[in-house]
Design a protein around this motif. Structure first.
Motif, PDB file in Angstrom:
ATOM      1  N   ALA A 223      19.270  23.138 -38.949  1.00  0.00           N
ATOM      2  CA  ALA A 223      17.880  22.810 -38.587  1.00  0.00           C
ATOM      3  C   ALA A 223      17.844  21.625 -37.622  1.00  0.00           C
ATOM      4  O   ALA A 223      17.084  21.621 -36.649  1.00  0.00           O
ATOM      5  N   ARG A 224      18.662  20.634 -37.880  1.00  0.00           N
ATOM      6  CA  ARG A 224      18.688  19.460 -36.982  1.00  0.00           C
ATOM      7  C   ARG A 224      19.268  19.845 -35.624  1.00  0.00           C
ATOM      8  O   ARG A 224      18.842  19.331 -34.586  1.00  0.00           O
ATOM      9  N   ASP A 225      20.242  20.751 -35.612  1.00  0.00           N
ATOM     10  CA  ASP A 225      20.771  21.231 -34.321  1.00  0.00           C
ATOM     11  C   ASP A 225      19.653  21.894 -33.521  1.00  0.00           C
ATOM     12  O   ASP A 225      19.553  21.710 -32.304  1.00  0.00           O
ATOM     13  N   LEU A 226      18.820  22.680 -34.203  1.00  0.00           N
ATOM     14  CA  LEU A 226      17.721  23.341 -33.491  1.00  0.00           C
ATOM     15  C   LEU A 226      16.769  22.297 -32.917  1.00  0.00           C
ATOM     16  O   LEU A 226      16.336  22.405 -31.766  1.00  0.00           O
ATOM     17  N   GLU A 227      16.463  21.281 -33.698  1.00  0.00           N
ATOM     18  CA  GLU A 227      15.544  20.252 -33.203  1.00  0.00           C
ATOM     19  C   GLU A 227      16.126  19.584 -31.953  1.00  0.00           C
ATOM     20  O   GLU A 227      15.411  19.314 -30.981  1.00  0.00           O
ATOM     21  N   GLN A 228      17.442  19.379 -31.967  1.00  0.00           N
ATOM     22  CA  GLN A 228      18.074  18.778 -30.783  1.00  0.00           C
ATOM     23  C   GLN A 228      18.077  19.735 -29.603  1.00  0.00           C
ATOM     24  O   GLN A 228      17.904  19.320 -28.446  1.00  0.00           O
ATOM     25  N   LEU A 229      18.261  21.010 -29.886  1.00  0.00           N
ATOM     26  CA  LEU A 229      18.224  22.006 -28.807  1.00  0.00           C
ATOM     27  C   LEU A 229      16.836  22.038 -28.167  1.00  0.00           C
ATOM     28  O   LEU A 229      16.704  22.118 -26.941  1.00  0.00           O
ATOM     29  N   LEU A 230      15.791  21.946 -28.993  1.00  0.00           N
ATOM     30  CA  LEU A 230      14.423  21.944 -28.446  1.00  0.00           C
ATOM     31  C   LEU A 230      14.227  20.739 -27.531  1.00  0.00           C
ATOM     32  O   LEU A 230      13.606  20.846 -26.470  1.00  0.00           O
ATOM     33  N   ARG A 231      14.780  19.617 -27.947  1.00  0.00           N
ATOM     34  CA  ARG A 231      14.646  18.425 -27.096  1.00  0.00           C
ATOM     35  C   ARG A 231      15.447  18.608 -25.804  1.00  0.00           C
ATOM     36  O   ARG A 231      14.992  18.250 -24.731  1.00  0.00           O
TER      37      ARG A 231
ATOM     38  N   GLU B  35       8.164  20.674 -25.971  1.00  0.00           N
ATOM     39  CA  GLU B  35       7.392  19.684 -26.727  1.00  0.00           C
ATOM     40  C   GLU B  35       6.360  20.324 -27.637  1.00  0.00           C
ATOM     41  O   GLU B  35       5.950  19.751 -28.633  1.00  0.00           O
ATOM     42  N   GLN B  36       5.939  21.557 -27.311  1.00  0.00           N
ATOM     43  CA  GLN B  36       4.902  22.169 -28.139  1.00  0.00           C
ATOM     44  C   GLN B  36       5.530  22.803 -29.393  1.00  0.00           C
ATOM     45  O   GLN B  36       6.723  23.136 -29.400  1.00  0.00           O
ATOM     46  N   PRO B  37       4.716  22.966 -30.447  1.00  0.00           N
ATOM     47  CA  PRO B  37       5.258  23.588 -31.672  1.00  0.00           C
ATOM     48  C   PRO B  37       5.755  25.018 -31.406  1.00  0.00           C
ATOM     49  O   PRO B  37       5.210  25.719 -30.554  1.00  0.00           O
ATOM     50  N   ILE B  38       6.770  25.406 -32.119  1.00  0.00           N
ATOM     51  CA  ILE B  38       7.421  26.710 -31.894  1.00  0.00           C
ATOM     52  C   ILE B  38       7.013  27.731 -32.958  1.00  0.00           C
ATOM     53  O   ILE B  38       6.620  27.371 -34.061  1.00  0.00           O
ATOM     54  N   ALA B  39       7.137  29.010 -32.602  1.00  0.00           N
ATOM     55  CA  ALA B  39       7.158  30.076 -33.609  1.00  0.00           C
ATOM     56  C   ALA B  39       8.633  30.291 -33.934  1.00  0.00           C
ATOM     57  O   ALA B  39       9.445  30.475 -33.024  1.00  0.00           O
ATOM     58  N   LEU B  40       8.974  30.246 -35.206  1.00  0.00           N
ATOM     59  CA  LEU B  40      10.389  30.292 -35.612  1.00  0.00           C
ATOM     60  C   LEU B  40      10.636  31.489 -36.507  1.00  0.00           C
ATOM     61  O   LEU B  40       9.966  31.659 -37.531  1.00  0.00           O
ATOM     62  N   CYS B  41      11.592  32.325 -36.100  1.00  0.00           N
ATOM     63  CA  CYS B  41      11.945  33.525 -36.873  1.00  0.00           C
ATOM     64  C   CYS B  41      13.389  33.408 -37.330  1.00  0.00           C
ATOM     65  O   CYS B  41      14.303  33.309 -36.512  1.00  0.00           O
ATOM     66  N   GLY B  42      13.603  33.424 -38.638  1.00  0.00           N
ATOM     67  CA  GLY B  42      14.967  33.388 -39.164  1.00  0.00           C
ATOM     68  C   GLY B  42      15.194  34.566 -40.085  1.00  0.00           C
ATOM     69  O   GLY B  42      14.333  34.895 -40.912  1.00  0.00           O
TER      70      GLY B  42
ATOM     71  N   GLY C 267      23.653  28.870 -22.491  1.00  0.00           N
ATOM     72  CA  GLY C 267      24.360  27.607 -22.438  1.00  0.00           C
ATOM     73  C   GLY C 267      24.829  27.113 -23.766  1.00  0.00           C
ATOM     74  O   GLY C 267      24.715  27.798 -24.776  1.00  0.00           O
ATOM     75  N   ARG C 268      25.310  25.928 -23.718  1.00  0.00           N
ATOM     76  CA  ARG C 268      25.731  25.248 -24.928  1.00  0.00           C
ATOM     77  C   ARG C 268      25.224  23.821 -24.838  1.00  0.00           C
ATOM     78  O   ARG C 268      25.452  23.137 -23.843  1.00  0.00           O
ATOM     79  N   CYS C 269      24.486  23.412 -25.855  1.00  0.00           N
ATOM     80  CA  CYS C 269      23.812  22.119 -25.814  1.00  0.00           C
ATOM     81  C   CYS C 269      24.587  21.138 -26.674  1.00  0.00           C
ATOM     82  O   CYS C 269      24.937  21.442 -27.810  1.00  0.00           O
ATOM     83  N   GLN C 270      24.847  19.975 -26.144  1.00  0.00           N
ATOM     84  CA  GLN C 270      25.565  18.969 -26.929  1.00  0.00           C
ATOM     85  C   GLN C 270      24.637  18.371 -27.976  1.00  0.00           C
ATOM     86  O   GLN C 270      23.461  18.186 -27.722  1.00  0.00           O
ATOM     87  N   THR C 271      25.169  18.078 -29.130  1.00  0.00           N
ATOM     88  CA  THR C 271      24.385  17.342 -30.119  1.00  0.00           C
ATOM     89  C   THR C 271      24.633  15.851 -29.903  1.00  0.00           C
ATOM     90  O   THR C 271      25.616  15.461 -29.276  1.00  0.00           O
ATOM     91  N   ASP C 272      23.727  15.017 -30.429  1.00  0.00           N
ATOM     92  CA  ASP C 272      23.890  13.568 -30.256  1.00  0.00           C
ATOM     93  C   ASP C 272      25.247  13.105 -30.762  1.00  0.00           C
ATOM     94  O   ASP C 272      25.937  12.331 -30.139  1.00  0.00           O
ATOM     95  N   VAL C 273      25.594  13.624 -31.952  1.00  0.00           N
ATOM     96  CA  VAL C 273      26.850  13.212 -32.576  1.00  0.00           C
ATOM     97  C   VAL C 273      28.006  13.525 -31.636  1.00  0.00           C
ATOM     98  O   VAL C 273      28.890  12.711 -31.413  1.00  0.00           O
ATOM     99  N   GLU C 274      27.906  14.708 -31.028  1.00  0.00           N
ATOM    100  CA  GLU C 274      29.005  15.116 -30.163  1.00  0.00           C
ATOM    101  C   GLU C 274      29.022  14.325 -28.856  1.00  0.00           C
ATOM    102  O   GLU C 274      30.078  14.058 -28.308  1.00  0.00           O
TER     103      GLU C 274
END
Ligand code: MLT
Length: 282
Positions: free
Chosen positions: A86-94, A99-106, A5-12
């Motif tokens: 990073a903020r986009d990712l936080e919004q995608l998680l929401r 809600e639980q902490p993630i394992a993040l691989c970059g 999918g494609r998740c909208q950001t708040d700004v958008e």
């Protein structure tokens, strides 16, 4: 059932109320279990994680997200910055109600964005995997090279960027023995828009030095380097791992900068070992 999918950001969402826009963040999400998120390298997109999504979605909830300007994600709407990714990712998680902490691989640029996420949202991280990336900011020489590459991206497009970068993106072994991986990287890069890559190059050029942040990070971390990586060498990454309180470093033989594509089995194995180890330690 895999979700795409494609998740909208708040700004958008705000923008959308005044424009009929189509501005989103591209992602894949598949599987069940603890959340495991992948952030891709430049000049590619989330499709570079196909083998990892396939492997880990049997027992993790795996998410791969496109950085702004790349893949299916919207362009940067202000000065391009790792922090925005990073903020986009936080919004995608929401958006995905995680809600639980993630394992993040970059990996590489994804690693820089993962560092930005760690700085902004440390409470949302339970483990960090930094692959073929580096803690320091661009040197003056690197910034000058970015300027040249921005021109290439704008004037000649994404395939020209990939062609110039190829000797550094893939290791000698892969370039000599794995034409299918060379073709895949060329193909993924060719799908990007020159303008989007130019923006991403600005974000790479202007990223902050994360050395101190990493030194203070209290999260289990796996550092992975391809043995033949000439952009972020095993020496640079070994020093980075040593400077971090809870990091271990693994070097993958016969891989260059895109270690997950060049040696996917070994890459997946070390990631799995690391994640399983965290379960043992509670
Ligand atoms: C990447 O692979 O994401 C880039 O090589 C990162 C960089 O150029 O610093």
């Amino acid at each position: 059932m895999p979700q795409q999918g494609r998740c909208q950001t708040d700004v958008e969402i705000m923008l959308k109320s005044s424009f009929s826009s189509n501005e989103h963040i591209g992602f894949d999400a598949a599987g069940h279990g603890k959340p495991l998120v992948f952030l891709h390298a430049f000049p590619l997109n989330r499709a570079m994680w196909a083998e990892q999504v396939d492997e880990f979605s049997s027992d993790y909830y795996v998410i791969a997200m496109d950085a702004r300007g790349m893949g299916e994600s919207v362009a940067f709407d202000a000065a391009p910055a790792m922090e925005t990714i990073a903020r986009d990712l936080e919004q995608l998680l929401r958006y995905l109600k995680i809600e639980q902490p993630i394992a993040l691989c970059g990996l590489s640029m994804g690693g820089y964005a993962a560092m930005a996420f760690a700085g902004l949202f440390p409470e949302k991280l339970c483990a960090l995997i930094l692959a073929d990336t580096r803690p320091d900011a661009d040197s003056e020489e690197a910034r000058a090279n970015r300027a040249t590459m921005i021109e290439v991206a704008k004037e000649q497009g994404s395939s020209a960027v990939a062609e110039k970068m190829m000797p550094k993106l893939l290791g000698d072994t892969t370039r000599a023995e794995k034409p299918e991986v060379v073709g895949l990287v060329q193909n993924l890069a060719a799908q990007q828009k020159g303008e989007g890559l130019a923006q991403a190059l600005e974000a790479l050029r202007d990223r902050p030095d994360s050395t101190e942040l990493l030194q203070s990070l209290n999260v289990p971390t796996l550092v992975i380097t391809g043995e033949e990586d000439s952009i972020t060498s095993p020496e640079i990454m070994g020093r980075m791992a040593q400077s971090m309180p809870r990091a271990q470093h693994v070097v993958i033989p016969k891989a260059g900068h895109l270690a997950n594509l060049e040696q996917p089995r070994e890459f997946n194995w070390v990631v799995r070992e690391f994640l399983e180890g965290l379960k043992d330690s509670g």
